[in-house]
Design a protein around this motif. Structure first.
Motif, PDB file in Angstrom:
ATOM      1  N   ASN A  81       6.688   4.689  -6.674  1.00  0.00           N
ATOM      2  CA  ASN A  81       7.211   4.592  -5.266  1.00  0.00           C
ATOM      3  C   ASN A  81       7.079   6.076  -4.690  1.00  0.00           C
ATOM      4  OD1 ASN A  81       8.868   4.804  -2.906  1.00  0.00           O
ATOM      5  ND2 ASN A  81       9.290   2.822  -3.350  1.00  0.00           N
ATOM      6  N   LEU A  82       6.308   6.408  -3.629  1.00  0.00           N
ATOM      7  CA  LEU A  82       6.384   7.704  -3.096  1.00  0.00           C
ATOM      8  C   LEU A  82       7.624   8.361  -2.866  1.00  0.00           C
ATOM      9  CD1 LEU A  82       3.318   9.193  -2.821  1.00  0.00           C
ATOM     10  CD2 LEU A  82       3.665   8.342  -0.393  1.00  0.00           C
ATOM     11  N   ALA A 112       1.408  -0.823   3.272  1.00  0.00           N
ATOM     12  CA  ALA A 112      -0.291  -0.822   3.512  1.00  0.00           C
ATOM     13  C   ALA A 112      -0.896  -1.349   4.613  1.00  0.00           C
ATOM     14  CB  ALA A 112      -0.689  -1.656   2.042  1.00  0.00           C
ATOM     15  N   GLY A 114      -1.637   1.081   7.468  1.00  0.00           N
ATOM     16  CA  GLY A 114      -2.239   2.320   7.992  1.00  0.00           C
ATOM     17  C   GLY A 114      -1.109   2.763   9.054  1.00  0.00           C
ATOM     18  N   ALA A 116       1.466   4.763   7.540  1.00  0.00           N
ATOM     19  CA  ALA A 116       2.028   5.852   6.856  1.00  0.00           C
ATOM     20  C   ALA A 116       3.384   5.620   6.472  1.00  0.00           C
ATOM     21  CB  ALA A 116       1.865   7.078   7.687  1.00  0.00           C
ATOM     22  N   GLY A 118       4.574   4.753   3.406  1.00  0.00           N
ATOM     23  CA  GLY A 118       5.066   5.424   2.255  1.00  0.00           C
ATOM     24  C   GLY A 118       5.245   7.127   2.392  1.00  0.00           C
ATOM     25  N   ASP A 121       8.514   7.943   4.252  1.00  0.00           N
ATOM     26  CA  ASP A 121       9.568   8.047   3.173  1.00  0.00           C
ATOM     27  C   ASP A 121       9.645   8.928   2.450  1.00  0.00           C
ATOM     28  OD1 ASP A 121      10.050   5.212   4.412  1.00  0.00           O
ATOM     29  OD2 ASP A 121       9.482   4.093   2.775  1.00  0.00           O
ATOM     30  N   ASP A 152      -0.936  12.550   4.278  1.00  0.00           N
ATOM     31  CA  ASP A 152      -0.408  12.260   5.733  1.00  0.00           C
ATOM     32  C   ASP A 152       1.395  12.778   5.544  1.00  0.00           C
ATOM     33  OD1 ASP A 152      -2.269  10.923   6.770  1.00  0.00           O
ATOM     34  OD2 ASP A 152      -1.561   9.018   6.431  1.00  0.00           O
TER      35      ASP A 152
HETATM   36  P1  ATP Z   1      -1.558   5.633   5.149  1.00  0.00           P
HETATM   37  O1  ATP Z   1      -1.661   5.214   6.701  1.00  0.00           O
HETATM   38  O2  ATP Z   1      -0.799   6.692   4.873  1.00  0.00           O
HETATM   39  O3  ATP Z   1      -2.781   5.384   4.644  1.00  0.00           O
HETATM   40  P2  ATP Z   1      -0.252   2.929   4.557  1.00  0.00           P
HETATM   41  O4  ATP Z   1       0.808   2.752   5.717  1.00  0.00           O
HETATM   42  O5  ATP Z   1      -1.670   2.387   4.783  1.00  0.00           O
HETATM   43  O6  ATP Z   1      -0.307   4.601   4.310  1.00  0.00           O
HETATM   44  P3  ATP Z   1       1.812   2.434   2.711  1.00  0.00           P
HETATM   45  O7  ATP Z   1       2.667   1.627   3.566  1.00  0.00           O
HETATM   46  O8  ATP Z   1       2.213   3.890   2.746  1.00  0.00           O
HETATM   47  O9  ATP Z   1       0.313   2.275   3.423  1.00  0.00           O
HETATM   48  O10 ATP Z   1       1.442   1.807   1.175  1.00  0.00           O
HETATM   49  C1  ATP Z   1       0.350   2.177   0.461  1.00  0.00           C
HETATM   50  C2  ATP Z   1       0.977   1.754  -0.889  1.00  0.00           C
HETATM   51  O11 ATP Z   1       1.858   2.573  -1.386  1.00  0.00           O
HETATM   52  C3  ATP Z   1       1.389   0.292  -1.178  1.00  0.00           C
HETATM   53  O12 ATP Z   1       0.518  -0.420  -2.158  1.00  0.00           O
HETATM   54  C4  ATP Z   1       2.778   0.504  -1.821  1.00  0.00           C
HETATM   55  O13 ATP Z   1       2.940  -0.240  -2.949  1.00  0.00           O
HETATM   56  C5  ATP Z   1       2.729   1.641  -2.244  1.00  0.00           C
HETATM   57  N1  ATP Z   1       4.042   2.704  -1.791  1.00  0.00           N
HETATM   58  C6  ATP Z   1       4.738   3.330  -2.750  1.00  0.00           C
HETATM   59  N2  ATP Z   1       6.035   3.812  -2.258  1.00  0.00           N
HETATM   60  C7  ATP Z   1       5.913   3.190  -0.860  1.00  0.00           C
HETATM   61  C8  ATP Z   1       6.902   3.223   0.131  1.00  0.00           C
HETATM   62  N3  ATP Z   1       8.027   4.013  -0.157  1.00  0.00           N
HETATM   63  N4  ATP Z   1       6.806   2.469   1.100  1.00  0.00           N
HETATM   64  C9  ATP Z   1       5.561   1.653   1.239  1.00  0.00           C
HETATM   65  N5  ATP Z   1       4.659   1.655   0.144  1.00  0.00           N
HETATM   66  C10 ATP Z   1       4.743   2.201  -0.705  1.00  0.00           C
END
Ligand code: ATP
Length: 299
Positions: A81-82, A112, A114, A116, A118, A121, A152
């Motif tokens: 987890n980030l 996941a 798009g 941001a 993670g 957080d 990001d």
């Molecule tokens: P970005 O727009 O920065 O590319 P995103 O919105 O597409 O990000 P996230 O929601 O950050 O993607 O999730 C990407 C991956 O990170 C997921 O597969 C998830 O399991 C993992 N992850 C780790 N920590 C977290 C967190 N705190 N919240 C959401 N996803 C997380």
């Protein structure tokens, strides 16, 4: 006064909002030798957010280190987890004393997507720990730390309307976007950012965003100019494989969106609306088909 056989337990806590972002533009400008892509993108924060509560407790008999919990049971609670990694990095880099650091994440931003989720957080955890431990890191120092977690994270630490260049870490504040309503809709599939970048490498990019024009529109508070220039080189790559991207855009347009675009590497599509009523109607229509539909606004 505490008696000798009692330990003073002092929890301090803070709750922050980690906001989602949308891309008003996204251009891929090249690839560095280390494999990272360079980008040029205009980013905007929206009100949709996760709540991140951080509680630091000192004086427990058995300090428990970093403990993370989240309302979504399928998200990892360890170093995957980030937000957990952000805390680890903070303690490593600052030397602040780690006894018990509890992180509670109430997730509302789709995962996941798009948006941001993670990264935002992680940014909130860095800010919270900087305040709780009174480490006095400047925004630049927090951004430098955040970049080690993801491209990001520096943007998420700052928020607002920003031009992001380099791999996303070179930030320039832009005039705030004129306020509008935003309908976000995530179709029911995830997107691997790496795969989208791999495909980007394999095709010749057409219809590149007019980033300079977008910045001019923002400088002139020209909402329709902003809407006209919404552009993301990744949208076409994803839309050719997934018809729902086009279907969501069409639904938003039919319901009066002033502009529509896929955010980041997708798959969330958003519509911008100057009119709240139209935004509500569009959101209602889409939510019948897609559970991850949100009505929010720019901040
Ligand atoms: P970005 O727009 O920065 O590319 P995103 O919105 O597409 O990000 P996230 O929601 O950050 O993607 O999730 C990407 C991956 O990170 C997921 O597969 C998830 O399991 C993992 N992850 C780790 N920590 C977290 C967190 N705190 N919240 C959401 N996803 C997380």
């Amino acid at each position: 006064m505490l008696s000798d056989n009692k330990t003073e337990i002092t929890p301090t806590e803070i709750t922050l909002h980690g906001r989602a972002k949308i891309n008003l533009t996204l251009d891929v400008t090249g690839r560095r030798d280390d494999g990272y892509h360079t980008v040029k993108m205009v980013m905007q924060s929206v009100a949709l957010h996760d709540d991140i509560r951080v509680v630091v407790t000192r004086g427990e008999k058995k300090p428990r280190g970093i403990v993370l919990s989240c309302n979504l049971p399928y998200l990892p609670r360890d170093e995957r987890n980030l937000a957990y990694r952000a805390a680890e990095l903070f303690y490593q880099k600052t030397g602040a004393l780690l006894e018990t650091c509890e992180i509670y994440i109430e997730k509302r931003i789709p995962v996941a997507a798009g948006l941001a989720g993670g990264s935002t957080d992680a940014a909130a955890v860095l800010r919270a720990l900087n305040a709780l431990h009174e480490t006095g890191l400047t925004d630049d120092e927090l951004c430098e730390m955040g970049l080690k977690l993801g491209a990001d994270v520096p943007y998420c630490l700052r928020g607002g309307t920003m031009l992001a260049e380099g791999i996303g870490e070179e930030l320039t504040a832009l005039p705030p976007m004129p306020h509008c309503w935003v309908v976000l809709c995530k179709p029911p599939f995830g997107v691997s950012t790496k795969e989208v970048y791999d495909e980007i490498d394999a095709v010749e990019l057409k219809d590149r965003p007019d980033t300079a024009g977008m910045i001019r529109a923002l400088e002139n508070s020209d909402f329709s100019g902003v809407c006209k220039r919404l552009s993301n080189v990744m949208e076409r790559v994803t839309a050719t494989k997934r018809r729902q991207i086009g279907e969501i855009k069409a639904c938003l347009e039919e319901n009066g969106a002033d502009g529509t675009l896929m955010s980041g590497s997708g798959p969330t599509v958003y519509g911008l609306f100057s009119d709240e009523g139209r935004a509500r109607t569009a959101s209602k229509m889409l939510s019948r088909r897609f559970v991850d539909t949100f009505l929010t606004e720019t901040v």
